[in-house]
Scaffold this active site. Structure first.
Site, PDB file in Angstrom:
ATOM      1  N   GLU A 147       0.829  -1.210   0.000  1.00 16.52           N
ATOM      2  CA  GLU A 147       0.000   0.000   0.000  1.00 16.52           C
ATOM      3  C   GLU A 147       0.865   1.263   0.000  1.00 16.52           C
ATOM      4  O   GLU A 147       1.107   1.866   1.043  1.00 16.52           O
ATOM      5  CB  GLU A 147      -0.955   0.043   1.202  1.00 16.52           C
ATOM      6  CG  GLU A 147      -1.897   1.238   1.146  1.00 16.52           C
ATOM      7  CD  GLU A 147      -2.791   1.378   2.372  1.00 16.52           C
ATOM      8  OE1 GLU A 147      -3.647   2.273   2.373  1.00 16.52           O
ATOM      9  OE2 GLU A 147      -2.632   0.590   3.324  1.00 16.52           O
ATOM     10  N   LYS A 159      -2.735  -1.991  -2.908  1.00 18.80           N
ATOM     11  CA  LYS A 159      -3.789  -1.111  -2.397  1.00 18.80           C
ATOM     12  C   LYS A 159      -3.357   0.313  -2.681  1.00 18.80           C
ATOM     13  O   LYS A 159      -2.338   0.783  -2.154  1.00 18.80           O
ATOM     14  CB  LYS A 159      -4.015  -1.333  -0.899  1.00 18.80           C
ATOM     15  CG  LYS A 159      -5.128  -0.455  -0.333  1.00 18.80           C
ATOM     16  CD  LYS A 159      -5.560  -0.885   1.056  1.00 18.80           C
ATOM     17  CE  LYS A 159      -6.676   0.015   1.578  1.00 18.80           C
ATOM     18  NZ  LYS A 159      -7.229  -0.439   2.863  1.00 18.80           N
TER      19      LYS A 159
END
Length: 295
Positions: A176, A213
């Site tokens: 992420e 993400k």
């Protein structure tokens, strides 16, 4: 669900991943959003007990197990807790929801327009515990604040380096590198980020897969090359401070990208709500986010 069934569920599931991983620093804000003001607890133990009650209420809600939520990201204390009389990862899997664990320990100070993750010296022990509890994958967050090529590449290198440790432990890493949605140069910086991630994906050993993400890009479908890459199991989007409606509208413009929302999922839930009101509110959010994910 065994590991292969979880892999298939994440790869092809027509739903989204719920982010239930608020950690110590963000827990008071999450509780305030839920209608529990600071001062309603004494010490961290009571605070974490309150947030666990909220998460368990979500997990046990009938609408959470209706097939539209295909995964859930947990905080370590949530992983170690119970819901419905069973360990949380086991309970999620029983409901058809793949469990993930947030593993990062927070962010370093900003350097070169980015915040790297703090060191994780005990990561292997945490991964071994998670795997024993039936956790499928992990999530770890860095933040990019501006279009600084050196900073962006540092973030991506660190994400892939820590991802290699996670892959070695038999879990699937969700990388992420969040791009702050308030950054004025985000459109240009996201191109740099995409290309840096592609380099990292191309360098992965054959057969290995990661998840990504990412902030919903300024330019719709900018991340399609990542979604289509054979080393990517799934690309999910964070809500990044957008409201549910804003995040869903922007997500629906990105083919193949599904949601992994926290605020966008939880923003209208309150502890004062009756079970009927709570389930109705949560169900409406789940329906909206799932529709945007499969649009």
């Amino acid at each position: 669900m065994n590991h292969q069934e979880m892999t298939d569920r994440i790869a092809t599931g027509q739903g989204f991943i719920a982010a239930l991983d608020q950690s110590g620093g963000s827990t008071p804000k999450a509780l305030a959003g839920y209608g529990v003001e600071e001062g309603a607890w004494n010490g961290d133990d009571e605070m974490f007990a309150l947030i666990h009650q909220m998460r368990s209420r979500i997990v046990e809600s009938p609408c959470f197990g209706n097939g539209k939520v295909i995964g859930a990201i947990l905080f370590e204390k949530t992983m170690d807790g119970e819901s419905g009389g069973k360990p949380v990862p086991e309970r999620l899997a029983e409901r058809g929801i793949v469990p993930f664990l947030k593993v990062d320990k927070g962010l370093e100070d900003e350097v070169n327009g980015a915040q790297l993750m703090k060191p994780m010296p005990d990561l292997e022990n945490l991964l071994a515990r998670a795997k024993a509890k039936g956790v499928f994958g992990t999530k770890m967050r860095s933040v990019i604040k501006s279009n600084d090529t050196a900073g962006i590449k540092q973030v991506v290198r660190q994400q892939f380096a820590e991802g290699a440790r996670i892959l070695a432990a038999g879990l699937v890493p969700m990388l992420e590198p969040e791009y702050d949605i308030k950054a004025p140069d985000r459109a240009e910086g996201e191109i740099v980020l995409r290309d840096a991630i592609l380099e990292g994906l191309d360098a992965l050993p054959a057969g290995q897969q990661v998840m990504l993400k990412l902030s919903i890009p300024v330019e719709p479908n900018l991340y399609k090359p990542l979604i289509d890459h054979p080393a990517v199991l799934r690309v999910v989007a964070l809500s990044g401070g957008y409201s549910t409606d804003e995040a869903c509208e922007k997500l629906s413009q990105n083919e193949g990208m599904i949601a992994s929302f926290s605020r966008g999922l939880l923003q209208d839930l309150r502890h004062q709500q009756s079970d009927e009101e709570f389930d109705s509110t949560l169900g409406a959010a789940i329906d909206k986010i799932q529709a945007a994910s499969v649009a």
